[in-house]
Design a protein around this motif. Structure first.
Motif, mmCIF file in Angstrom:
data_model
loop_
_atom_site.group_PDB
_atom_site.id
_atom_site.type_symbol
_atom_site.label_atom_id
_atom_site.label_comp_id
_atom_site.label_asym_id
_atom_site.label_seq_id
_atom_site.Cartn_x
_atom_site.Cartn_y
_atom_site.Cartn_z
ATOM 1 N N ASN A 1 0.834 -1.188 0.000
ATOM 2 C CA ASN A 1 0.000 0.000 0.000
ATOM 3 C C ASN A 1 0.871 1.240 0.000
ATOM 4 O OD1 ASN A 1 -1.768 2.023 0.448
ATOM 5 N ND2 ASN A 1 -2.628 1.189 2.351
ATOM 6 N N ASN B 1 0.603 4.659 2.042
ATOM 7 C CA ASN B 1 1.127 4.880 3.406
ATOM 8 C C ASN B 1 2.625 5.198 3.429
ATOM 9 O OD1 ASN B 1 -1.362 4.261 4.307
ATOM 10 N ND2 ASN B 1 -0.852 2.219 5.087
ATOM 11 N N GLN B 2 3.244 4.972 2.283
ATOM 12 C CA GLN B 2 4.702 5.139 2.278
ATOM 13 C C GLN B 2 5.082 6.615 2.408
ATOM 14 O OE1 GLN B 2 6.919 2.449 2.101
ATOM 15 N NE2 GLN B 2 5.025 1.309 2.458
ATOM 16 N N ALA C 1 3.096 9.637 1.098
ATOM 17 C CA ALA C 1 2.213 10.271 2.069
ATOM 18 C C ALA C 1 2.706 11.659 2.477
ATOM 19 C CB ALA C 1 2.092 9.383 3.309
#
Lengths: 650, 319
Positions: free
Chosen positions: A140, A143-144, A148
């Motif tokens: 995902n 969220n990195q 982000a």
């Protein structure tokens, strides 16, 4: 010797201490000043070196920034298809060797309404370009950090460097958010480029200052990105090192570093071994990445020039001090050596060995030279004086010995055997003389003129010494020579005076009491040539009568001298006390004279004692009276006692 | 499926050539001092001493412990109590054989200068929570104070917070808190909302095994628990050595590590394992803690039924 050493020691220690103190102060001031200058220079130098490295690094990273910003702009301004994105990404990587991988990542359901994840990613792998579609339930990317953070901040961001386990390299990702301008600038994705940071090692490692100085790079969070010690890279941060070293100062510096400040600070070590060392840290930010370049220089090396300089200065000062010591020692020796010689000479002189004492004339005119000159002068003066003194003493001793002989001869003139005429009981006669130190001029004499007439006299020659003695001998002889039966004492004195005065060029004189006793009648005819009147003690009446008779001293006046003639008749037990002024003019400690009164009292009190005892008692009393006062004059006493009774008894 | 698991399980619980029973364990995250006790017990031969030839599988995002446990790759797994209760409620036949972290150290951290001094001040702010079960406590905190915040997904790093992209960040005292401090923010600059202090204390890491494996060899399971506890006690008694051991495994797993952080982590983990300083209670899950945690899951709508405590907890350490 000790004292002399003391002077040298004192001089050296005082002067050395003083000069050391002055030197230390100057040295300290100089050290601080030089250190300040060196540190300033080092800081300028470090700033220069760091700036070059920072520019070099930023130069590379700025290219990546521009490319990504351009791609983002491209994304926002040109309608996109998936195919176009692939071409774009491939071009970006192929044309920019700084970029390891690149992705254009979209928000869910944007470019393709069907897709939650759409993020084509191209990356280098062994000289070929590989493709991977990012995103998935286990991947995902929303969220990195690289996605982000720029999304949240709405601005391009360099990510915290991270270890890529697939590529086995440390990377940092530059991400630029892009928007959909057709829908009012809604955020729709991120253009990102991964930069392999391996080259940073070389670039940063090439930054060096002095021998072992080195550079390192930290990230926005303080994480070590490059460092000669590979163990620290990505593992430690400047803060974890500060924590390991319990170094609050380093932590404060770390905070300044991540605030993108520039500075030059001293630290007490930089590593995880806990080793404490004096280091200097210069830091300068890489503004666009938020990273900071640090430059470490060991204090020793930084200050090696000043240390070397000061070592040399200290060596020079040590040499100088040694020279100064020698200099002082020689000065002090130049002072103390003559002093020592003088001291030795003084000892020699004190012993009287002038010849042993060898003092050379001083070469200098300073105080010591003057002292030595004076000393040499004193020595020769002393020598001369002693020589003279020796001679004088010898002469004096000779004179004294001659005087002694003269004195002895003089004394031998006087009759000392008492009673002088043991067969004559009509009278008692006793005389004593206590000569003063020098040969005096007192004398007494007695002799029979005929069977019944006893001549007795006492005299005192003026002055002392040999002349007085000779004058006395002459007087004595004259008196004896002029005494003849039928001549009265005044006639005898007249004749003697005439003789003495005639050839008396030295103006000496003599006082004489001259008496003749008729031993049958007790009549005494007498005359006085200026002599102290003798005292007649009348036994019957216990009276004491001075036998005064007109006449002046004998030997001065040649003409018209008249001596009176006195006459008394002595009764049984009467006695005449004759004396010289040595008795009555004896001085006590209070400068008082003995006086005739005292003499009279003494006679009266002791009249019944034998005359010999009385004479000795008077002499004792005079001595007692005089106390510590020296005897200046002869003390002469003679007593004649008449004993007519004895004749009657016979 | 169950049969297959049993077969796998019996395959795993075989005696090795050394006479030791072979077993595997997966912690729910990458090697770090949070799991020091296990690595220390392994390194110091404590498992072997108890007759176990243990293999520790590196956990982490790519090796989720629950999944590895489910598929039988690992006999034992370290899991969150919150996750385990949900799993059991959802039919997974796993049981708790030791509750290692008996307290929570999770918290929300804000910058003091952001003016967020009390929970209400978080209203409208950006708050980052971890994904999945790790967000349960955070959500419970937000619910407790009825806070409406902008939720942001939090990754494994604290960079969102450090970059200023969020106002509050989820953190474990033993881990992220210290990471933030060692990224240059002083403790004095931070305002902390500790969930424990806000009445939201849910025990965290526990040791789990499948019901079948427990039934097949309860002695092995308890030996594993005993050895693990012994490992923990050794680690607390020798923190420097323990940190060295942990860092060795971290290096092997290519995970960045530094001593300062691992020492901090070990000391904070100790406070969670023996919060009452009573070492006899290590590993015990109390019914009260269980019920409170499970009830919270139910309130949050994350589970419909609460598994029976007795069936869920088969602790080897009994009080």
């Amino acid at each position: 010797m000790l004292k002399n050493r003391g002077i040298t020691f004192k001089l050296i220690s005082l002067l050395l201490t003083g000069s050391m103190l002055i030197f230390a102060l100057i040295f300290k001031y100089n050290y601080e000043l030089t250190k300040k200058i060196i540190l300033k220079n080092a800081e300028d130098n470090a700033k220069h070196i760091a700036a070059i490295a920072v520019n070099k690094i930023e130069g590379v990273l700025n290219i990546v920034e521009r490319i990504n910003q351009h791609t983002a702009f491209y994304m926002e301004s040109v309608p996109q298809t998936k195919e176009k994105l692939h071409v774009r990404l491939r071009n970006v990587i192929e044309n920019n060797r700084e970029i390891y991988g690149a992705a254009i990542s979209f928000e869910p359901h944007t470019i393709d309404k069907e897709l939650k994840y759409f993020a084509p990613y191209y990356f280098r792998s062994a000289d070929t370009l590989k493709y991977r579609a990012l995103g998935g339930e286990n991947d995902n990317y929303f969220n990195q950090d690289w996605y982000a953070i720029p999304m949240a901040l709405g601005q391009p961001v360099w990510s915290e460097p991270y270890f890529d386990p697939d590529a086995q390299i440390i990377e940092s990702t530059y991400s630029v958010p892009f928007r959909d301008n057709t829908t009012g600038g809604r955020f729709i994705g991120v253009v990102s480029a991964d930069v392999d940071l391996s080259w940073l090692h070389e670039t940063v490692a090439s930054v060096k200052m002095f021998k072992t100085g080195y550079a390192f790079l930290i990230s926005k969070n303080g994480t070590i990105l490059t460092h000669p010690n590979k163990e620290l890279i990505m593992n430690e941060s400047i803060f974890s090192i500060a924590e390991t070293m319990s170094d609050k100062n380093l932590r404060a510096i770390g905070k300044a570093m991540i605030r993108s400040e520039t500075g030059f600070k001293q630290i007490k070590g930089f590593g995880t071994t806990g080793k404490s060392e004096k280091l200097w840290l210069f830091y300068m930010p890489l503004k666009s990445e938020g990273w900071t370049l640090g430059l470490i220089v060991p204090n020793d090396e930084l200050l090696s020039d000043i240390i070397t300089l000061h070592e040399k200065v200290i060596a020079l000062v040590a040499a100088g001090m040694l020279f100064l010591s020698i200099f002082i020692a020689s000065i002090s020796a130049s002072i103390t050596r003559p002093l020592r010689r003088l001291a030795a000479a003084t000892k020699d002189i004190a012993r009287g060995s002038f010849d042993d004492c060898k003092l050379s004339h001083p070469k200098t005119k300073d105080e010591i030279g003057e002292l030595t000159s004076s000393f040499i002068y004193m020595k020769s003066a002393l020598r001369e004086y002693i020589r003279e003194l020796t001679e004088t003493t010898r002469a004096k001793e000779q004179i004294e010995s001659e005087l002694k002989i003269a004195h002895d001869i003089q004394m031998s003139f006087l009759q000392k055997l008492f009673p002088p005429f043991p067969e004559r009981t009509e009278f008692d006669l006793f005389a004593a003389i206590l000569p003063a130190k020098e040969v005096g001029g007192d004398f007494y004499d007695f002799f029979f003129i005929d069977e019944t007439h006893l001549c007795f006299l006492i005299a005192d020659v003026s002055g002392k010494g040999v002349p007085a003695s000779l004058f006395m001998a002459m007087t004595m002889t004259l008196l004896k020579a002029h005494t003849a039966a039928g001549l009265s004492p005044n006639e005898i004195l007249f004749n003697v005076n005439a003789k003495l005065a005639k050839d008396n060029s030295v103006s000496m004189f003599v006082t004489i009491f001259y008496g003749i006793l008729d031993i049958e009648t007790g009549d005494v005819v007498f005359a006085s040539g200026g002599h102290n009147p003798p005292l007649l003690y009348r036994k019957d009446t216990s009276e004491l009568i001075p036998l005064e008779c007109g006449g002046i001293v004998v030997g001065i006046m040649e003409e018209d001298i008249v001596f009176d003639k006195g006459l008394i008749t002595m009764q049984n037990g009467d006695f005449i006390v004759m004396y010289t002024d040595g008795v009555t003019e004896a001085i006590n400690d209070l400068e008082q004279e003995f006086t005739e009164e005292r003499l009279g009292r003494l006679i009266t009190e002791n009249h019944d004692k034998p005359i010999s005892e009385l004479v000795l008692q008077i002499i004792e009393d005079v001595k007692h009276f005089s106390g510590t006062q020296p005897q200046f004059d002869d003390i002469t006493l003679m007593i004649l006692q008449y004993n007519s009774k004895k004749i009657q008894e016979l | 499926m169950i049969t297959a698991l049993v077969v796998l399980a019996s395959a795993a619980l075989v005696y090795g050539e050394t006479g030791l029973k072979q077993a595997s364990f997966v912690p729910q995250w990458l090697p770090q001092a949070q799991f020091a006790g296990y690595y220390v017990a392994l390194d110091k031969g404590i498992y072997k001493k108890r007759g176990i030839d243990l293999k520790i599988i590196t956990g982490g995002p790519e090796n989720p412990a629950a999944a590895l446990h489910d598929n039988g790759t690992a006999d034992f797994a370290s899991m969150w109590l919150l996750s385990a209760i949900q799993a059991r409620a959802n039919g997974k036949k796993l049981v708790n054989i030791a509750q290692i972290l008996r307290r929570t150290s999770q918290m929300l951290i804000t910058r003091k200068n952001s003016g967020i001094g009390e929970p209400q001040a978080l209203n409208g702010k950006k708050v980052s929570l971890w994904a999945g079960d790790y967000s349960i406590q955070g959500m419970a905190f937000l619910n407790k104070y009825d806070l409406k915040v902008q939720l942001v997904n939090q990754s494994e790093t604290v960079n969102l917070f450090m970059s200023g992209a969020v106002d509050a960040v989820s953190a474990m005292l033993y881990n992220e808190y210290h990471t933030i401090v060692n990224s240059g923010l002083d403790p004095e600059e931070l305002a902390v909302f500790s969930f424990y202090e806000h009445g939201l204390d849910f025990p965290e890491d526990g040791l789990y095994v499948s019901e079948d494996k427990l039934a097949a060899d309860s002695a092995l399971c308890c030996a594993f628990v005993q050895a693990s506890i012994e490992g923990w006690l050794y680690a607390f008694a020798h923190p420097d050595e323990a940190v060295e051991i942990v860092m060795k495994y971290m290096k092997m797993a290519h995970i960045p590590s530094n001593k300062a952080h691992q020492k901090w982590m070990l000391s904070k983990i100790r406070d969670l394992i023996i919060p009452d300083n009573n070492t006899a209670k290590i590993g015990i899950l109390t019914q009260a803690d269980y019920q409170r945690t499970a009830a919270m899951l139910k309130v949050g709508g994350l589970t419909e039924t609460i598994p029976q405590f007795d069936s869920f907890y088969k602790g080897c350490v009994k009080k």
